[in-house]
Design an enzyme around this catalytic site. Structure first.
Site, PDB file in Angstrom:
ATOM      1  N   GLY A   1       2.198   2.155  10.585  1.00 38.27           N
ATOM      2  CA  GLY A   1       3.079   3.306  10.378  1.00 38.27           C
ATOM      3  C   GLY A   1       3.783   3.784  11.629  1.00 38.27           C
ATOM      4  O   GLY A   1       4.357   4.867  11.655  1.00 38.27           O
TER       5      GLY A   1
ATOM      6  N   GLU B   1      -5.237  -5.430  10.695  1.00 40.30           N
ATOM      7  CA  GLU B   1      -4.281  -4.341  10.869  1.00 40.30           C
ATOM      8  C   GLU B   1      -4.585  -3.588  12.163  1.00 40.30           C
ATOM      9  O   GLU B   1      -5.433  -2.669  12.165  1.00 40.30           O
ATOM     10  CB  GLU B   1      -4.368  -3.371   9.699  1.00 40.30           C
ATOM     11  CG  GLU B   1      -4.116  -4.013   8.356  1.00 40.30           C
ATOM     12  CD  GLU B   1      -3.593  -2.994   7.362  1.00 40.30           C
ATOM     13  OE1 GLU B   1      -2.447  -3.140   6.935  1.00 40.30           O
ATOM     14  OE2 GLU B   1      -4.323  -2.040   7.049  1.00 40.30           O
TER      15      GLU B   1
ATOM     16  N   ASN C   1       0.855  -1.190   0.000  1.00 37.49           N
ATOM     17  CA  ASN C   1       0.000   0.000   0.000  1.00 37.49           C
ATOM     18  C   ASN C   1       0.891   1.241   0.000  1.00 37.49           C
ATOM     19  O   ASN C   1       1.464   1.589   1.020  1.00 37.49           O
ATOM     20  CB  ASN C   1      -0.892  -0.051   1.259  1.00 37.49           C
ATOM     21  CG  ASN C   1      -1.775   1.166   1.382  1.00 37.49           C
ATOM     22  OD1 ASN C   1      -1.873   1.982   0.460  1.00 37.49           O
ATOM     23  ND2 ASN C   1      -2.431   1.301   2.523  1.00 37.49           N
ATOM     24  N   TRP C   2       0.993   1.866  -1.167  1.00 38.74           N
ATOM     25  CA  TRP C   2       1.916   3.013  -1.291  1.00 38.74           C
ATOM     26  C   TRP C   2       1.323   4.282  -0.689  1.00 38.74           C
ATOM     27  O   TRP C   2       2.003   5.292  -0.570  1.00 38.74           O
ATOM     28  CB  TRP C   2       2.290   3.240  -2.765  1.00 38.74           C
ATOM     29  CG  TRP C   2       3.015   2.090  -3.404  1.00 38.74           C
ATOM     30  CD1 TRP C   2       3.360   0.900  -2.819  1.00 38.74           C
ATOM     31  CD2 TRP C   2       3.503   2.014  -4.759  1.00 38.74           C
ATOM     32  NE1 TRP C   2       4.030   0.089  -3.715  1.00 38.74           N
ATOM     33  CE2 TRP C   2       4.127   0.745  -4.914  1.00 38.74           C
ATOM     34  CE3 TRP C   2       3.460   2.876  -5.849  1.00 38.74           C
ATOM     35  CZ2 TRP C   2       4.700   0.331  -6.126  1.00 38.74           C
ATOM     36  CZ3 TRP C   2       4.029   2.477  -7.054  1.00 38.74           C
ATOM     37  CH2 TRP C   2       4.654   1.216  -7.183  1.00 38.74           C
ATOM     38  N   LYS C   3       0.049   4.248  -0.360  1.00 36.92           N
ATOM     39  CA  LYS C   3      -0.644   5.396   0.252  1.00 36.92           C
ATOM     40  C   LYS C   3      -0.435   6.675  -0.576  1.00 36.92           C
ATOM     41  O   LYS C   3      -0.306   6.609  -1.793  1.00 36.92           O
ATOM     42  CB  LYS C   3      -0.198   5.586   1.705  1.00 36.92           C
ATOM     43  CG  LYS C   3      -0.277   4.305   2.525  1.00 36.92           C
ATOM     44  CD  LYS C   3      -0.171   4.550   3.992  1.00 36.92           C
ATOM     45  CE  LYS C   3      -0.067   3.230   4.723  1.00 36.92           C
ATOM     46  NZ  LYS C   3      -0.166   3.352   6.156  1.00 36.92           N
TER      47      LYS C   3
ATOM     48  N   GLU D   1      -7.004   4.155   7.836  1.00 37.88           N
ATOM     49  CA  GLU D   1      -6.897   5.588   7.539  1.00 37.88           C
ATOM     50  C   GLU D   1      -8.187   6.098   6.891  1.00 37.88           C
ATOM     51  O   GLU D   1      -8.577   7.248   7.081  1.00 37.88           O
ATOM     52  CB  GLU D   1      -5.663   5.840   6.659  1.00 37.88           C
ATOM     53  CG  GLU D   1      -4.383   5.714   7.480  1.00 37.88           C
ATOM     54  CD  GLU D   1      -3.206   5.118   6.764  1.00 37.88           C
ATOM     55  OE1 GLU D   1      -3.161   5.157   5.529  1.00 37.88           O
ATOM     56  OE2 GLU D   1      -2.305   4.595   7.462  1.00 37.88           O
TER      57      GLU D   1
ATOM     58  N   GLY E   1       2.800  -1.181   4.320  1.00 40.33           N
ATOM     59  CA  GLY E   1       2.820   0.238   3.976  1.00 40.33           C
ATOM     60  C   GLY E   1       4.248   0.699   3.741  1.00 40.33           C
ATOM     61  O   GLY E   1       4.803   0.556   2.653  1.00 40.33           O
ATOM     62  N   GLY E   2       4.885   1.229   4.791  1.00 38.37           N
ATOM     63  CA  GLY E   2       6.219   1.830   4.674  1.00 38.37           C
ATOM     64  C   GLY E   2       7.229   0.958   3.937  1.00 38.37           C
ATOM     65  O   GLY E   2       7.942   1.436   3.040  1.00 38.37           O
TER      66      GLY E   2
ATOM     67  N   SER F   1       3.417  -2.295  10.348  1.00 35.07           N
ATOM     68  CA  SER F   1       4.877  -2.254  10.487  1.00 35.07           C
ATOM     69  C   SER F   1       5.540  -3.602  10.208  1.00 35.07           C
ATOM     70  O   SER F   1       6.529  -3.956  10.851  1.00 35.07           O
ATOM     71  CB  SER F   1       5.268  -1.711  11.865  1.00 35.07           C
ATOM     72  OG  SER F   1       4.764  -0.395  12.031  1.00 35.07           O
TER      73      SER F   1
ATOM     74  N   HIS G   1      -9.596   0.371   5.041  1.00 33.89           N
ATOM     75  CA  HIS G   1      -8.301   0.670   5.659  1.00 33.89           C
ATOM     76  C   HIS G   1      -8.524   1.632   6.828  1.00 33.89           C
ATOM     77  O   HIS G   1      -9.380   2.517   6.759  1.00 33.89           O
ATOM     78  CB  HIS G   1      -7.351   1.280   4.620  1.00 33.89           C
ATOM     79  CG  HIS G   1      -5.942   1.348   5.133  1.00 33.89           C
ATOM     80  ND1 HIS G   1      -5.519   2.339   5.977  1.00 33.89           N
ATOM     81  CD2 HIS G   1      -4.874   0.528   4.941  1.00 33.89           C
ATOM     82  CE1 HIS G   1      -4.237   2.132   6.281  1.00 33.89           C
ATOM     83  NE2 HIS G   1      -3.828   1.033   5.662  1.00 33.89           N
TER      84      HIS G   1
HETATM   85  C1  PEP Z   1      -0.836  -0.202   5.932  1.00 32.38           C
HETATM   86  O1  PEP Z   1      -0.887   0.906   5.469  1.00 32.38           O
HETATM   87  O2  PEP Z   1      -1.747  -0.986   5.643  1.00 32.38           O
HETATM   88  C2  PEP Z   1       0.294  -0.582   6.782  1.00 32.38           C
HETATM   89  C3  PEP Z   1       0.289  -1.751   7.356  1.00 32.38           C
HETATM   90  O3  PEP Z   1       1.300   0.356   6.940  1.00 32.38           O
HETATM   91  P1  PEP Z   1       2.741   0.094   7.642  1.00 32.38           P
HETATM   92  O4  PEP Z   1       3.289  -1.173   7.078  1.00 32.38           O
HETATM   93  O5  PEP Z   1       3.553   1.297   7.293  1.00 32.38           O
HETATM   94  O6  PEP Z   1       2.490  -0.033   9.111  1.00 32.38           O
END
Ligand code: PEP
Length: 260
Positions: A176, A170, A12-14, A100, A239-240, A218, A98
């Site tokens: 994040g 999640e 997920n590049w957000k 967010e 994500g990251g 993470s 998600h």
């Molecule tokens: C996500 O955005 O779904 C996620 C898990 O982000 P991160 O890996 O950065 O925690």
């Protein structure tokens, strides 16, 4: 993970990366070896770059997905993007629910359910994200929150359509933040989600046992092997660590190995 479920890793590049960075990351993914018989992979770039990334990844097994869309087919919905538009540019997968979008953009369970049903009707694969906030975890409500989000999110989904659903667990406090659920805590949450899929709906255990449940929060190359070795962790939503091709592919390879 269970050997009967093929792992699935999503990136997920957000709302990150611009032109040349997007090209560099997409090209980086094409250069890395991937055994598509052992793992499914999808990436979710921001809207302006979706068609560009879909074109670059066309020759690879990596699917391109959308982070968002609107549940209506077309019309006066300024700023929104429809599923048929996404299909036009080669998207096959969508993220729904998600944290967010739930907690920053204010999406309700009703909106999330409408999106799940619309995406399934349009032939898409859906990753439905669920997870508790830190205060809910501290109040001992993790499983209650996950069950409620599953029950609302999957209302009206039939047994056949479940083959195109992946759940991403999640925990919001881990997204994040660099904080990761321990493999044991994550497995416990995944096990409860599995039991809800098996016994909380009409479709029965065989369907529930076939659903892939990703962990997100993470996940990175250094913790992926331990998380992915858990029985009910069938991949990750990243994500990251998905913003660097080598880190993302290290996680994809850990998922491939988790099947062995
Ligand atoms: C996500 O955005 O779904 C996620 C898990 O982000 P991160 O890996 O950065 O925690």
């Amino acid at each position: 993970m269970s050997t009967s479920r093929k792992p699935f890793v999503g990136g997920n590049w957000k709302m990150n990366l611009h032109g040349s960075e997007v090209a560099e990351l997409a090209n980086g993914l094409t250069a890395l070896p991937l055994d598509a018989s052992k793992v499914d992979v999808a990436v979710f770039p921001a809207f302006p770059y979706l068609a560009q990334v879909a074109a670059v990844l066309k020759s690879t097994p990596i699917k391109v997905g959308a982070q968002n869309f609107y549940s209506q087919a077309n019309g006066a919905f300024t700023g929104e993007v429809s599923l048929s538009m996404l299909k036009d540019i080669g998207c096959e997968v969508v993220l729904v629910g998600h944290s967010e979008r739930r907690h920053v953009l204010g999406e309700t369970d009703e909106m999330i359910n409408a999106k799940v049903l619309a995406a399934l009707d349009a032939g898409f694969e859906v990753i439905l994200c669920v997870g508790e906030k830190i205060e809910q975890r501290e109040a001992g409500k993790t499983h209650q929150i996950n069950m409620a989000q599953l029950e609302y999110g999957l209302a009206g989904v039939n047994a056949d359509q479940m083959a195109r659903i992946t759940i991403a667990y999640e925990p919001v406090w881990a997204i994040g933040t660099g904080k990761t659920a321990t493999p044991e805590d994550a497995q416990e949450a995944h096990d409860r989600i599995r039991r809800c899929l098996n016994f909380g709906f009409d479709w029965g255990e065989d369907i529930g046992n076939a659903v892939r449940i990703q962990y997100g929060g993470s996940m990175k190359p250094s913790n992926a092997v331990d998380l992915l070795s858990q029985t009910d962790i069938d991949g990750g939503l990243i994500g990251g660590a998905s913003l660097k091709a080598s880190d993302f592919m290290a996680i994809v390879h850990a998922a491939e190995q988790s099947q062995a």
